[in-house]
Write an enzyme that holds these catalytic residues in place. Structure first.
Site, PDB file in Angstrom:
ATOM      1  N   ASN A  42      78.811  40.542  18.646  1.00  0.00           N
ATOM      2  CA  ASN A  42      77.664  39.542  18.711  1.00  0.00           C
ATOM      3  C   ASN A  42      77.930  38.678  17.181  1.00  0.00           C
ATOM      4  O   ASN A  42      77.327  38.990  16.699  1.00  0.00           O
ATOM      5  CB  ASN A  42      76.128  39.898  18.942  1.00  0.00           C
ATOM      6  CG  ASN A  42      75.480  38.600  18.729  1.00  0.00           C
ATOM      7  OD1 ASN A  42      76.273  37.100  18.768  1.00  0.00           O
ATOM      8  ND2 ASN A  42      73.596  37.757  19.243  1.00  0.00           N
ATOM      9  N   LYS A  99      77.278  35.996  15.562  1.00  0.00           N
ATOM     10  CA  LYS A  99      76.097  35.186  15.593  1.00  0.00           C
ATOM     11  C   LYS A  99      76.968  33.849  14.945  1.00  0.00           C
ATOM     12  O   LYS A  99      77.667  33.559  15.301  1.00  0.00           O
ATOM     13  CB  LYS A  99      75.057  35.858  14.517  1.00  0.00           C
ATOM     14  CG  LYS A  99      74.737  36.848  15.304  1.00  0.00           C
ATOM     15  CD  LYS A  99      73.497  37.889  15.101  1.00  0.00           C
ATOM     16  CE  LYS A  99      72.958  38.907  15.328  1.00  0.00           C
ATOM     17  NZ  LYS A  99      71.785  39.809  14.998  1.00  0.00           N
ATOM     18  N   HIS A 147      69.181  36.786  24.613  1.00  0.00           N
ATOM     19  CA  HIS A 147      68.826  36.917  22.955  1.00  0.00           C
ATOM     20  C   HIS A 147      67.610  37.341  22.120  1.00  0.00           C
ATOM     21  O   HIS A 147      67.397  36.022  22.346  1.00  0.00           O
ATOM     22  CB  HIS A 147      70.074  36.921  21.744  1.00  0.00           C
ATOM     23  CG  HIS A 147      70.266  38.138  20.624  1.00  0.00           C
ATOM     24  ND1 HIS A 147      69.413  37.562  19.550  1.00  0.00           N
ATOM     25  CD2 HIS A 147      71.288  38.692  20.409  1.00  0.00           C
ATOM     26  CE1 HIS A 147      69.315  38.517  18.834  1.00  0.00           C
ATOM     27  NE2 HIS A 147      70.899  39.598  19.642  1.00  0.00           N
ATOM     28  N   GLU A 186      67.042  36.225  18.990  1.00  0.00           N
ATOM     29  CA  GLU A 186      66.713  35.379  18.389  1.00  0.00           C
ATOM     30  C   GLU A 186      66.880  33.611  19.337  1.00  0.00           C
ATOM     31  O   GLU A 186      66.193  33.068  18.730  1.00  0.00           O
ATOM     32  CB  GLU A 186      67.849  35.282  17.093  1.00  0.00           C
ATOM     33  CG  GLU A 186      68.146  36.361  16.518  1.00  0.00           C
ATOM     34  CD  GLU A 186      69.455  37.178  15.769  1.00  0.00           C
ATOM     35  OE1 GLU A 186      70.769  36.164  15.769  1.00  0.00           O
ATOM     36  OE2 GLU A 186      69.400  38.022  15.480  1.00  0.00           O
ATOM     37  N   GLU A 198      67.496  45.435  23.593  1.00  0.00           N
ATOM     38  CA  GLU A 198      67.807  45.151  22.185  1.00  0.00           C
ATOM     39  C   GLU A 198      66.522  45.443  22.247  1.00  0.00           C
ATOM     40  O   GLU A 198      65.868  44.218  21.501  1.00  0.00           O
ATOM     41  CB  GLU A 198      68.728  44.223  22.197  1.00  0.00           C
ATOM     42  CG  GLU A 198      69.899  43.889  22.779  1.00  0.00           C
ATOM     43  CD  GLU A 198      70.703  42.730  21.700  1.00  0.00           C
ATOM     44  OE1 GLU A 198      71.952  43.222  21.001  1.00  0.00           O
ATOM     45  OE2 GLU A 198      70.176  42.114  21.578  1.00  0.00           O
ATOM     46  N   GLY A 216      69.056  43.429  13.299  1.00  0.00           N
ATOM     47  CA  GLY A 216      69.761  43.351  12.214  1.00  0.00           C
ATOM     48  C   GLY A 216      68.900  43.929  10.889  1.00  0.00           C
ATOM     49  O   GLY A 216      68.660  43.555  10.043  1.00  0.00           O
ATOM     50  N   SER A 226      71.250  47.351  15.312  1.00  0.00           N
ATOM     51  CA  SER A 226      71.888  48.350  14.068  1.00  0.00           C
ATOM     52  C   SER A 226      72.350  49.691  14.797  1.00  0.00           C
ATOM     53  O   SER A 226      72.705  50.412  13.806  1.00  0.00           O
ATOM     54  CB  SER A 226      70.524  48.367  13.089  1.00  0.00           C
ATOM     55  OG  SER A 226      69.381  48.243  13.017  1.00  0.00           O
TER      56      SER A 226
HETATM   57  C1  PEP Z   1      72.477  41.753  17.588  1.00  0.00           C
HETATM   58  O1  PEP Z   1      71.693  40.590  17.477  1.00  0.00           O
HETATM   59  O2  PEP Z   1      72.466  41.750  19.029  1.00  0.00           O
HETATM   60  C2  PEP Z   1      72.654  42.669  17.007  1.00  0.00           C
HETATM   61  C3  PEP Z   1      72.105  44.187  17.557  1.00  0.00           C
HETATM   62  O3  PEP Z   1      72.051  42.929  15.699  1.00  0.00           O
HETATM   63  P1  PEP Z   1      72.138  44.624  14.669  1.00  0.00           P
HETATM   64  O4  PEP Z   1      73.749  45.354  15.441  1.00  0.00           O
HETATM   65  O5  PEP Z   1      73.491  44.371  13.386  1.00  0.00           O
HETATM   66  O6  PEP Z   1      71.146  45.063  15.221  1.00  0.00           O
END
Ligand code: PEP
Length: 251
Positions: free
Chosen positions: A9, A11, A96, A98, A168, A174, A214
């Site tokens: 992803n 973003k 997601h 966000e 998630e 992040g 992460s």
């Molecule tokens: C995400 O935004 O779906 C995500 C898992 O981000 P990150 O790997 O940077 O934590």
């Protein structure tokens, strides 16, 4: 045996030029073994149509990061499932955290988006996860269960099979702080249990559940070999071919 998925992803990152170079380099480096996995990248909207073109026949699927719940109309700035499908996009990320947090997407809207996506033959990567507060207060299972039930459980068995779930935990996205592989496996098993109650064991066994939060080259293996973890949804570590490829190779 469920086919593993490694999805990136992006973003609001990268440029058209970087998208081209990324796809070219990644497709040169993924070997036959990697081709048994489903590899997906989700670039920003303006790059999608070109990304589909550059990745054709190269073992990389292209996903959008979002879409609107209606099929058309006066929704300035929005993009429909039908538009995505017409550009050759295979999949879409929905729910997601966000989007839920910054753009007010709730379970009702997400349910509509899921239906639209399926009607337009898009594979759905549906994200679910709890906040730090919800985990601290022991509400993580209940939170995830409610999100899944409200957005997905009106689907029929043949429809839910087209959904890929992504667990998630919001506190791990992040932040550099991932859940432990034990915490992730525990939640994945719980989600599969819920799917099993609603759709039966055989149906639940077919559904892929990704971990996101992460995930990096140095911790990917530990997660991706857990019984109920069928791949990863990766943010930061999907922006460079070298990192993304290492994650692909670790499952
Ligand atoms: C995400 O935004 O779906 C995500 C898992 O981000 P990150 O790997 O940077 O934590």
């Amino acid at each position: 045996m469920r086919q593993k998925i490694i999805a990136g992803n992006w973003k609001m990152n990268q440029t058209l030029e970087i998208t081209h170079d990324f796809i070219t380099e990644l497709s040169e480096k993924i070997n036959q073994k990697e081709k048994s996995k489903q590899i997906i990248i989700a670039p920003p909207y303006p790059f999608l149509e070109r990304a589909v073109h550059w990745s054709k026949g190269k073992g990389i699927d292209i996903a959008a990061q979002n879409m609107h719940q209606c099929d058309k109309g006066a929704y300035t700035g929005e993009v429909s499932a039908d538009m995505l499908y017409s550009t050759g996009v295979n999949a879409v990320i929905l729910g997601h955290s966000e989007r839920r947090e910054h753009f007010g997407e709730n379970d009702e809207i997400l349910m509509q988006k899921v239906v639209q996506a399926l009607e337009n033959n898009l594979q759905v990567i549906f994200c679910t996860g709890e906040s730090f507060e919800q985990r601290k207060t022991g509400k993580h299972f209940e939170t995830v269960q409610t999100q899944i039930e409200k957005a997905l459980f009106a689907l029929q068995a043949h429809e839910i099979e087209k959904i890929v779930l992504a667990y998630e935990p919001i506190w791990a996205i992040g932040t550099g702080e991932s859940a432990t592989s034990g915490q992730a496996q525990e939640m994945h098993a719980y989600i599969r249990g819920n799917l099993s109650e609603r759709y039966g064991k055989a149906g639940a066994e077919k559904i892929r559940i990704l971990y996101g939060g992460s995930l990096k080259p140095d911790n990917a293996k530990e997660f991706l070999f857990q019984k109920d973890i069928d791949g990863g949804l990766i943010g930061g570590a999907s922006l460079k071919v070298v990192d993304f490829l290492k994650i692909i190779e670790s499952c």
